[in-house]
Motif scaffolding. Structure first.
Motif, PDB file in Angstrom:
ATOM      1  N   ILE A 177       4.248   1.710 -13.046  1.00  0.00           N
ATOM      2  CA  ILE A 177       2.863   1.642 -12.552  1.00  0.00           C
ATOM      3  C   ILE A 177       2.421   3.048 -12.169  1.00  0.00           C
ATOM      4  CG2 ILE A 177       1.290   0.559 -10.899  1.00  0.00           C
ATOM      5  CD1 ILE A 177       2.813  -1.455 -12.706  1.00  0.00           C
ATOM      6  N   ASP A 178       1.447   3.569 -12.932  1.00  0.00           N
ATOM      7  CA  ASP A 178       0.979   4.950 -12.789  1.00  0.00           C
ATOM      8  C   ASP A 178      -0.151   5.033 -11.764  1.00  0.00           C
ATOM      9  OD1 ASP A 178       0.813   7.650 -13.382  1.00  0.00           O
ATOM     10  OD2 ASP A 178       0.352   7.354 -15.505  1.00  0.00           O
ATOM     11  N   ASP A 179      -0.312   6.206 -11.170  1.00  0.00           N
ATOM     12  CA  ASP A 179      -1.432   6.484 -10.255  1.00  0.00           C
ATOM     13  C   ASP A 179      -1.510   5.465  -9.123  1.00  0.00           C
ATOM     14  OD1 ASP A 179      -1.865   8.363 -12.199  1.00  0.00           O
ATOM     15  OD2 ASP A 179      -3.798   7.608 -12.856  1.00  0.00           O
ATOM     16  N   PHE A 180      -0.369   4.988  -8.656  1.00  0.00           N
ATOM     17  CA  PHE A 180      -0.362   3.981  -7.595  1.00  0.00           C
ATOM     18  C   PHE A 180      -0.947   4.561  -6.306  1.00  0.00           C
ATOM     19  CE2 PHE A 180       1.623   1.342  -4.245  1.00  0.00           C
ATOM     20  CZ  PHE A 180       1.216   0.091  -4.686  1.00  0.00           C
ATOM     21  N   ALA A 234       7.035  10.588  -7.104  1.00  0.00           N
ATOM     22  CA  ALA A 234       5.844  11.259  -6.576  1.00  0.00           C
ATOM     23  C   ALA A 234       5.295  12.181  -7.654  1.00  0.00           C
ATOM     24  CB  ALA A 234       6.192  12.051  -5.317  1.00  0.00           C
ATOM     25  N   GLU A 235       3.992  12.045  -7.942  1.00  0.00           N
ATOM     26  CA  GLU A 235       3.342  12.855  -8.974  1.00  0.00           C
ATOM     27  C   GLU A 235       2.710  14.100  -8.363  1.00  0.00           C
ATOM     28  OE1 GLU A 235       1.413  10.092 -12.220  1.00  0.00           O
ATOM     29  OE2 GLU A 235       0.118  10.166 -10.455  1.00  0.00           O
ATOM     30  N   GLY A 236       2.663  15.166  -9.131  1.00  0.00           N
ATOM     31  CA  GLY A 236       1.879  16.328  -8.728  1.00  0.00           C
ATOM     32  C   GLY A 236       2.474  17.127  -7.580  1.00  0.00           C
TER      33      GLY A 236
HETATM   34 MG    MG Z   1      -0.238   9.433 -12.930  1.00  0.00          MG
END
Ligand code: MG
Ligand code: C2E
Ligand code: MG
Ligand code: MG
Length: 283
Positions: A177-180, A234-236
């Motif tokens: 699940i992306d951009d949660f 954790a993204e970014g």
């Molecule tokens: Mg994302």
């Protein structure tokens, strides 16, 4: 290096509000042709374990090298979604990803690959069958090509997304699940998905050091996801302090410019062969 500067310095193409503008029609036909001519590219960005520093997977991200200064990747995707090009685009991405994973295996890197899937793809009646066929002719990649779907995109059509993702999961496709945290999906819905991983949106990560509220939200999200049996990415992540905070919070993996921006395949091979020396960045 240059890649990093390019990634960061990308000028932003502003799609016209008028969907029939000449500019837009030109860029749509150029995109269609680029797809036919194989002039798009898939860059790779590593996902690294906070506990061990090991690279655990790579995310594939679309690039249009000739238009790098004019149109952002997410805008390419929106354009493709609006013009029926997302079906061939995603099929191209999948083929490339499978080829890349074969090449990674040849180079001694049995890493998982993640690809981003549009909600439109989940609405194609023949998508699960297409993927099933693809995976049965690439058995060595079973369970190694993860589909990333955004939290928000699934909420457009929750019941259908659920059915499609279950079918895909049955053919050996793990779901992430992306951009949660950037949308408003309900947990009771997320819990039904055959997902094994949650990626916390960059918007919750980028000010972690300065915003106590974000730390509360991220810590709560990590704990909750772990209780429900998900791995958390954790993204970014752009700096060591943020990586350190996330490790303290029990986050499993990070992705971000701290490690490297997305790179072309050969550059990623180079990066991987030096990735031991990257571990010190994780503090
Ligand atoms: Mg994302
Ligand atoms: P995403 O899947 O959430 O991908 C993460 C985005 O964050 C990527 O942007 C990546 O380059 C960028 N990023 C990674 N680390 C950092 C960091 O430390 N700082 C900052 N500021 N950004 C970072 P990118 O490549 O521009 O892609 C944007 C979005 O476009 C993706 O978000 C995804 O939703 C979509 N996308 C990209 N490639 C594809 C594709 O092949 N198919 C589909 N359907 N969507 C794609
Ligand atoms: Mg993604
Ligand atoms: Mg995103």
């Amino acid at each position: 290096g240059t890649e990093r500067a390019l990634e960061r310095g990308m000028a932003y193409y502003k799609p016209s509000r008028d969907s029939f503008s000449a500019d837009r029609l030109t860029i749509v036909s150029e995109l269609r042709q680029a797809l036919i001519d194989n002039r798009l590219a898939l860059y790779l960005q590593p996902k690294v374990s906070l506990a061990t520093g090991a690279v655990v997977g790579l995310e594939a991200l679309i690039r249009w090298p000739e238009k790098q200064s004019q149109i952002r990747p997410d805008e390419i995707v929106v354009l493709a979604e609006q013009t029926g090009l997302i079906k061939p685009l995603t099929r191209w991405v999948l083929e490339q990803a499978l080829t890349m994973r074969s090449r990674l295996l040849e180079h001694g890197w049995p890493l998982d690959l993640s690809v981003n899937i549009s909600p439109n793809n989940l609405r194609e009646p023949d998508f699960p069958l297409h993927v099933q066929r693809l995976m049965s002719s690439f058995q060595q990649h079973r369970d190694s090509i993860t589909f990333e779907v955004t939290e928000t995109s699934m909420m457009q059509d929750p019941a259908n997304s659920l059915t499609a993702l279950k079918l895909l999961n049955d053919s050996g496709i793990p779901v992430s699940i992306d951009d949660f945290g950037s949308g408003y999906s309900s947990l009771s819905y997320i819990k039904q998905l055959p997902a094994s991983e949650i990626k916390i949106d960059r918007s919750l990560i980028s000010d972690l050091v300065t915003r106590a509220e974000d730390r509360v939200i991220v810590q709560t999200t990590i704990d909750m996801c772990h209780s429900l049996g998900y791995k958390v990415v954790a993204e970014g992540v752009e700096d060591e302090t943020t990586a350190g905070l996330l490790r303290g919070m029990g986050c499993d993996m990070i992705q971000g410019f701290l490690l490297t921006p997305p790179l072309p395949f050969d550059d990623m091979l180079d990066w991987l062969s030096h990735s031991d020396s990257q571990q010190q960045k994780l503090g």
